[in-house]
Design a protein around this motif. Structure first.
Motif, PDB file in Angstrom:
ATOM      1  N   ASN A  17       0.816  -1.218   0.000  1.00 38.69           N
ATOM      2  CA  ASN A  17       0.000   0.000   0.000  1.00 38.69           C
ATOM      3  C   ASN A  17       0.845   1.262   0.000  1.00 38.69           C
ATOM      4  O   ASN A  17       0.481   2.247  -0.636  1.00 38.69           O
ATOM      5  N   ARG A  18       1.959   1.246   0.696  1.00 40.87           N
ATOM      6  CA  ARG A  18       2.797   2.447   0.807  1.00 40.87           C
ATOM      7  C   ARG A  18       3.605   2.716  -0.449  1.00 40.87           C
ATOM      8  O   ARG A  18       4.042   3.836  -0.669  1.00 40.87           O
ATOM      9  N   PHE A  19       3.805   1.722  -1.290  1.00 39.25           N
ATOM     10  CA  PHE A  19       4.462   1.980  -2.574  1.00 39.25           C
ATOM     11  C   PHE A  19       3.650   2.978  -3.387  1.00 39.25           C
ATOM     12  O   PHE A  19       4.200   3.805  -4.089  1.00 39.25           O
ATOM     13  N   SER A  20       2.334   2.910  -3.286  1.00 40.77           N
ATOM     14  CA  SER A  20       1.490   3.772  -4.108  1.00 40.77           C
ATOM     15  C   SER A  20       0.984   5.011  -3.360  1.00 40.77           C
ATOM     16  O   SER A  20       0.350   5.859  -3.959  1.00 40.77           O
ATOM     17  N   HIS A  21       1.240   5.082  -2.067  1.00 41.95           N
ATOM     18  CA  HIS A  21       0.867   6.267  -1.290  1.00 41.95           C
ATOM     19  C   HIS A  21       2.138   6.881  -0.727  1.00 41.95           C
ATOM     20  O   HIS A  21       3.076   6.165  -0.384  1.00 41.95           O
ATOM     21  N   ASP A  22       2.153   8.148  -0.622  1.00 39.54           N
ATOM     22  CA  ASP A  22       3.375   8.837  -0.217  1.00 39.54           C
ATOM     23  C   ASP A  22       3.525   8.826   1.305  1.00 39.54           C
ATOM     24  O   ASP A  22       3.226   9.804   1.980  1.00 39.54           O
ATOM     25  N   ASP A  23       3.970   7.705   1.851  1.00 39.28           N
ATOM     26  CA  ASP A  23       4.249   7.607   3.275  1.00 39.28           C
ATOM     27  C   ASP A  23       5.522   6.795   3.447  1.00 39.28           C
ATOM     28  O   ASP A  23       5.501   5.614   3.768  1.00 39.28           O
ATOM     29  N   ARG A  24       6.624   7.441   3.192  1.00 37.74           N
ATOM     30  CA  ARG A  24       7.928   6.768   3.186  1.00 37.74           C
ATOM     31  C   ARG A  24       8.270   6.160   4.540  1.00 37.74           C
ATOM     32  O   ARG A  24       8.855   5.081   4.607  1.00 37.74           O
ATOM     33  N   LYS A  25       7.890   6.821   5.615  1.00 33.68           N
ATOM     34  CA  LYS A  25       8.217   6.321   6.949  1.00 33.68           C
ATOM     35  C   LYS A  25       7.581   4.943   7.181  1.00 33.68           C
ATOM     36  O   LYS A  25       8.242   4.011   7.652  1.00 33.68           O
ATOM     37  N   GLU A  26       6.313   4.788   6.838  1.00 36.32           N
ATOM     38  CA  GLU A  26       5.640   3.496   6.998  1.00 36.32           C
ATOM     39  C   GLU A  26       6.194   2.456   6.028  1.00 36.32           C
ATOM     40  O   GLU A  26       6.307   1.285   6.380  1.00 36.32           O
ATOM     41  N   LEU A  27       6.508   2.860   4.814  1.00 37.79           N
ATOM     42  CA  LEU A  27       7.098   1.939   3.838  1.00 37.79           C
ATOM     43  C   LEU A  27       8.419   1.398   4.362  1.00 37.79           C
ATOM     44  O   LEU A  27       8.653   0.186   4.350  1.00 37.79           O
ATOM     45  N   LEU A  28       9.279   2.279   4.842  1.00 35.26           N
ATOM     46  CA  LEU A  28      10.585   1.853   5.344  1.00 35.26           C
ATOM     47  C   LEU A  28      10.441   0.931   6.544  1.00 35.26           C
ATOM     48  O   LEU A  28      11.157  -0.067   6.660  1.00 35.26           O
ATOM     49  N   ALA A  29       9.508   1.227   7.436  1.00 38.76           N
ATOM     50  CA  ALA A  29       9.289   0.379   8.612  1.00 38.76           C
ATOM     51  C   ALA A  29       8.802  -1.007   8.197  1.00 38.76           C
ATOM     52  O   ALA A  29       9.262  -2.026   8.731  1.00 38.76           O
ATOM     53  N   ALA A  30       7.880  -1.071   7.243  1.00 40.20           N
ATOM     54  CA  ALA A  30       7.362  -2.359   6.777  1.00 40.20           C
ATOM     55  C   ALA A  30       8.465  -3.162   6.090  1.00 40.20           C
ATOM     56  O   ALA A  30       8.620  -4.364   6.352  1.00 40.20           O
ATOM     57  N   LEU A  31       9.230  -2.520   5.231  1.00 44.99           N
ATOM     58  CA  LEU A  31      10.313  -3.221   4.546  1.00 44.99           C
ATOM     59  C   LEU A  31      11.377  -3.692   5.534  1.00 44.99           C
ATOM     60  O   LEU A  31      11.922  -4.792   5.396  1.00 44.99           O
ATOM     61  N   ARG A  32      11.662  -2.883   6.534  1.00 45.24           N
ATOM     62  CA  ARG A  32      12.628  -3.270   7.556  1.00 45.24           C
ATOM     63  C   ARG A  32      12.154  -4.534   8.282  1.00 45.24           C
ATOM     64  O   ARG A  32      12.937  -5.450   8.535  1.00 45.24           O
ATOM     65  N   ALA A  33      10.860  -4.589   8.602  1.00 43.14           N
ATOM     66  CA  ALA A  33      10.302  -5.773   9.262  1.00 43.14           C
ATOM     67  C   ALA A  33      10.435  -7.013   8.369  1.00 43.14           C
ATOM     68  O   ALA A  33      10.565  -8.129   8.873  1.00 43.14           O
ATOM     69  N   LEU A  34      10.430  -6.796   7.058  1.00 41.78           N
ATOM     70  CA  LEU A  34      10.557  -7.893   6.095  1.00 41.78           C
ATOM     71  C   LEU A  34      12.009  -8.197   5.733  1.00 41.78           C
ATOM     72  O   LEU A  34      12.269  -9.015   4.852  1.00 41.78           O
ATOM     73  N   GLY A  35      12.958  -7.527   6.372  1.00 42.19           N
ATOM     74  CA  GLY A  35      14.368  -7.823   6.173  1.00 42.19           C
ATOM     75  C   GLY A  35      15.123  -6.905   5.246  1.00 42.19           C
ATOM     76  O   GLY A  35      16.317  -7.083   5.018  1.00 42.19           O
ATOM     77  N   VAL A  36      14.461  -5.885   4.689  1.00 40.09           N
ATOM     78  CA  VAL A  36      15.119  -4.948   3.769  1.00 40.09           C
ATOM     79  C   VAL A  36      15.537  -3.730   4.583  1.00 40.09           C
ATOM     80  O   VAL A  36      14.688  -2.994   5.086  1.00 40.09           O
ATOM     81  N   THR A  37      16.843  -3.519   4.725  1.00 45.12           N
ATOM     82  CA  THR A  37      17.327  -2.473   5.622  1.00 45.12           C
ATOM     83  C   THR A  37      17.353  -1.081   5.010  1.00 45.12           C
ATOM     84  O   THR A  37      17.349  -0.102   5.749  1.00 45.12           O
ATOM     85  N   SER A  38      17.396  -0.989   3.698  1.00 44.09           N
ATOM     86  CA  SER A  38      17.377   0.342   3.083  1.00 44.09           C
ATOM     87  C   SER A  38      16.540   0.300   1.808  1.00 44.09           C
ATOM     88  O   SER A  38      16.475  -0.716   1.132  1.00 44.09           O
ATOM     89  N   TYR A  39      15.905   1.423   1.523  1.00 41.96           N
ATOM     90  CA  TYR A  39      15.101   1.521   0.309  1.00 41.96           C
ATOM     91  C   TYR A  39      15.343   2.875  -0.319  1.00 41.96           C
ATOM     92  O   TYR A  39      15.270   3.879   0.375  1.00 41.96           O
TER      93      TYR A  39
END
Length: 127
Positions: free
Chosen positions: A67-89
């Protein structure tokens, strides 16, 4: 490519249809049917109590990332990706980031399966 893979994986999981194992009120929010991930979480809550819920957290994070890929909320996107193992985006390697996400989701599904196999399910609700 990474983004498209994450979105596609989430779309596949959202297409799950465990709704038939839910009562009418648990199947809906307002006038809308809940998505497949929410329905799965509710089935697990109803039938396996907390035993199988640990794995659903990562599935929810995948949906947040989608959902955050298509909405401008980088903070939530980064937190979700971090939880999934991606440390930087954006990731330095799309391939490595994809493997991290897919491994996290495979682990989550494995946790759900193990919990379901190890717990006695409650009776299905009467519909």
């Amino acid at each position: 490519d990474f983004r498209a893979r994450v979105v596609t994986l989430c779309e596949v999981l959202l297409k799950m249809r465990p709704h038939g194992q839910l009562s009418d009120e648990r199947r809906r929010v307002d006038d809308n049917e809940v998505n497949g991930l929410t329905a799965l979480q509710r089935v697990l809550e109803d039938r396996f109590a907390a035993a199988a819920l640990d794995g659903t957290g990562l599935l929810r994070e995948l949906n947040v990332a989608r959902n955050r890929f298509s909405h401008d909320d980088r903070k939530e996107l980064l937190a979700a990706l971090r939880a999934l193992g991606v440390t930087s985006y954006p990731p330095q390697s799309n391939e490595v980031a994809w493997w991290q996400v897919s491994a996290s989701i495979a682990d989550a599904l494995g946790q759900i399966r193990s919990a379901m196999q190890g717990a006695a399910p409650s009776e299905l609700p009467k519909t």
